[in-house]
Scaffold this motif. Structure first.
Motif, PDB file in Angstrom:
ATOM      1  N   VAL B 101    -107.170   6.280 -31.043  1.00  0.00           N
ATOM      2  CA  VAL B 101    -106.095   5.405 -31.531  1.00  0.00           C
ATOM      3  C   VAL B 101    -106.435   3.949 -31.182  1.00  0.00           C
ATOM      4  O   VAL B 101    -106.317   3.052 -32.016  1.00  0.00           O
ATOM      5  CB  VAL B 101    -104.726   5.793 -30.926  1.00  0.00           C
ATOM      6  CG1 VAL B 101    -103.680   4.695 -31.168  1.00  0.00           C
ATOM      7  CG2 VAL B 101    -104.232   7.110 -31.509  1.00  0.00           C
ATOM      8  N   HIS B 104    -109.330   2.741 -33.519  1.00  0.00           N
ATOM      9  CA  HIS B 104    -109.118   2.613 -34.967  1.00  0.00           C
ATOM     10  C   HIS B 104    -107.818   1.942 -35.368  1.00  0.00           C
ATOM     11  O   HIS B 104    -107.735   1.385 -36.458  1.00  0.00           O
ATOM     12  CB  HIS B 104    -109.232   3.987 -35.631  1.00  0.00           C
ATOM     13  CG  HIS B 104    -110.584   4.594 -35.438  1.00  0.00           C
ATOM     14  ND1 HIS B 104    -111.701   4.145 -36.094  1.00  0.00           N
ATOM     15  CD2 HIS B 104    -111.012   5.571 -34.606  1.00  0.00           C
ATOM     16  CE1 HIS B 104    -112.746   4.831 -35.684  1.00  0.00           C
ATOM     17  NE2 HIS B 104    -112.368   5.704 -34.782  1.00  0.00           N
ATOM     18  N   ASN B 105    -106.778   2.037 -34.510  1.00  0.00           N
ATOM     19  CA  ASN B 105    -105.479   1.465 -34.886  1.00  0.00           C
ATOM     20  C   ASN B 105    -105.146   0.170 -34.149  1.00  0.00           C
ATOM     21  O   ASN B 105    -104.405  -0.653 -34.652  1.00  0.00           O
ATOM     22  CB  ASN B 105    -104.352   2.479 -34.622  1.00  0.00           C
ATOM     23  CG  ASN B 105    -104.402   3.648 -35.586  1.00  0.00           C
ATOM     24  OD1 ASN B 105    -105.425   4.296 -35.738  1.00  0.00           O
ATOM     25  ND2 ASN B 105    -103.308   3.926 -36.246  1.00  0.00           N
ATOM     26  N   ASP B 107    -107.635  -1.762 -31.885  1.00  0.00           N
ATOM     27  CA  ASP B 107    -108.754  -2.692 -31.757  1.00  0.00           C
ATOM     28  C   ASP B 107    -109.014  -3.557 -32.991  1.00  0.00           C
ATOM     29  O   ASP B 107    -109.239  -4.766 -32.857  1.00  0.00           O
ATOM     30  CB  ASP B 107    -110.015  -1.907 -31.362  1.00  0.00           C
ATOM     31  CG  ASP B 107    -111.162  -2.812 -30.991  1.00  0.00           C
ATOM     32  OD1 ASP B 107    -112.165  -2.828 -31.730  1.00  0.00           O
ATOM     33  OD2 ASP B 107    -111.061  -3.510 -29.973  1.00  0.00           O
TER      34      ASP B 107
END
Lengths: 219, 215
Positions: B101, B104-105, B107
């Motif tokens: 998470v 990908h969501n 950073d």
């Protein structure tokens, strides 16, 4: 026969297909529960309970509930080390670290430009959305440059993380498959000798062929 | 063996540094000036073909990608220092879940803010206010989900501090500092409590003292 392992999401989703490929490589039986994204099922309150970001896949087994395809793949490999392809996540710490390095490279460097290209070239036309030519061209350039690094690596090593097929190669299958088969970008892979060889090997694995079948059957 | 870590003043290498401190592993920072383009030098590209930091060198053993490096050392030294991976396969699964998470969501948006707010003028790229605005909006929605999660769980993966929390330290430090968006954290009760907890860990304070940010 009921199995505790459940994957939620459409097989056409790249992230869902990553998990399906891993489950099949590891010979772990599972149920696939479809999620109709066109109808917004991934944003329903019930779905958000198992995936609060409203993304696919979501995963459940008798012990836990998880999301993020690469996390699910690692969990499956760690939970079932003796099943199916035992070396998928390495059988020693150095092999595993190399696999993690290349799964990260896929997630951080390959996934972003390839996802944009797959969306722009394969999905946008089908969804009757206007394509963004400058996004396409920027991301083609990025991907071309990246595959140059892969070309060198695959001249030194049969697969990305070493001599054996691993999660690192598997992780690339979903986006690469669409680039080659739905976005008319096969040349990205065939214009480089080692990348072409690698793509040929990994895409012809039985596990991936089964996933592609599942994708075809779902349409 | 002392682990060499390239580019210690920058954010991504700091994930590795704080992990090594938590695991009581000795390390040595190797300076690399990204602002001068040293990461594109042919010598560096031999070590890290993608031209990014961090890279670690442990004797002859070279590894890159901060989250891969963290996983390797956290597992190799599992019985030493802080346990960062959870105790069971299922707990490890939660750690992996929330580490992904972060990757990908979380950073991508905080990275865009870092690039445009902090480094655009230094790198000679135009500061894009649209990117800044969109990144803040997207990050805000992600932090709402974190708020909900952290209202039920002390740390992201469960009741234990893990790699998943640790991975957020470097860029969140930029967010509340030089990026000037501390309100995104302080306006959310549970996110704020979590941030105060993890950022006040002695390991993080040590890393910040040893390698202050390059701005």
């Amino acid at each position: 026969m009921a199995t505790p392992v459940t994957v939620h999401g459409p097989p056409l989703s790249t992230a869902v297909s990553r998990v399906l490929a891993c489950l099949i490589e590891k010979d772990v039986p599972f149920q696939l529960i479809p999620v109709n994204m066109a109808k917004g099922e991934h944003k329903s309150p019930d779905f958000l309970k198992i995936q609060p970001f409203g993304q696919v896949p979501a995963f459940q087994d008798e012990a836990t509930s998880l999301f993020e395809s690469r996390a699910i793949c690692r969990y499956i490999c760690e939970k079932y080390p003796e099943k199916g392809n035992k070396g998928l996540y390495g059988t020693n710490p150095l092999a595993k670290a190399s696999i993690d390095q290349w799964v990260e490279a896929e997630g951080q460097s390959f996934n972003p430009p390839s996802s944009v290209l797959v969306f722009q070239l394969a999905f946008a036309p089908r969804m009757k959305l206007k394509q963004d030519q400058s996004l396409i061209s920027q991301n083609e350039t990025k991907l071309e440059k990246l595959l140059g690094v892969y070309e060198k690596r695959l001249g030194e090593s049969r697969f990305l993380a070493g001599d054996d097929f691993s999660l690192a190669d598997l992780s690339h299958l979903p986006n690469a498959h669409y680039l080659v088969n739905a976005a008319e970008r096969e040349e990205l892979f065939t214009s480089k000798k080692n990348v072409e060889r690698w793509w040929g090997e990994i895409s012809s694995r039985d596990s991936w062929k089964k996933v592609v079948d599942m994708q075809k059957q779902s349409t | 063996m002392v682990v060499k870590v390239y580019g210690p003043v920058f954010a991504s290498p700091k994930r590795v540094l704080v992990c090594l401190v938590e695991k009581e592993i000795e390390f040595e920072g190797v300076p690399l000036d990204l602002l001068k383009g040293e990461h594109k030098d042919p010598e560096f590209l031999k070590l890290q073909p993608f031209g990014t930091v961090p890279v670690t060198q442990d004797g002859d053993y070279v590894l890159y990608e901060s989250r891969a490096i963290m996983r390797y050392y956290a597992e190799k030294y599992k019985s030493q220092g802080t346990d960062l991976l959870g105790k069971t396969v299922e707990e490890r699964g939660q750690v992996e879940n929330w580490l992904e998470v972060e990757a990908h969501n979380f950073d991508p948006h905080v990275f865009n803010l870092t690039l445009h707010v902090m480094f655009s003028s230094k790198l000679g790229i135009p500061r894009d206010e649209n990117v800044i605005k969109e990144s803040e909006e997207k990050l805000s929605r992600v932090l709402d989900i974190y708020e909900e999660r952290l209202s039920k769980s002390k740390y992201l993966a469960g009741d234990f501090f893990s790699l998943a929390d640790l991975s957020h330290l470097p860029f969140t430090q930029y967010l509340v500092g030089p990026i000037g968006k501390e309100y995104m954290i302080t306006s959310r009760k549970h996110v704020n409590a979590w941030w105060n907890d993890i950022s006040s860990r002695p390991s993080w304070q040590k890393v910040l003292q040893l390698y202050p940010a390059p701005l």
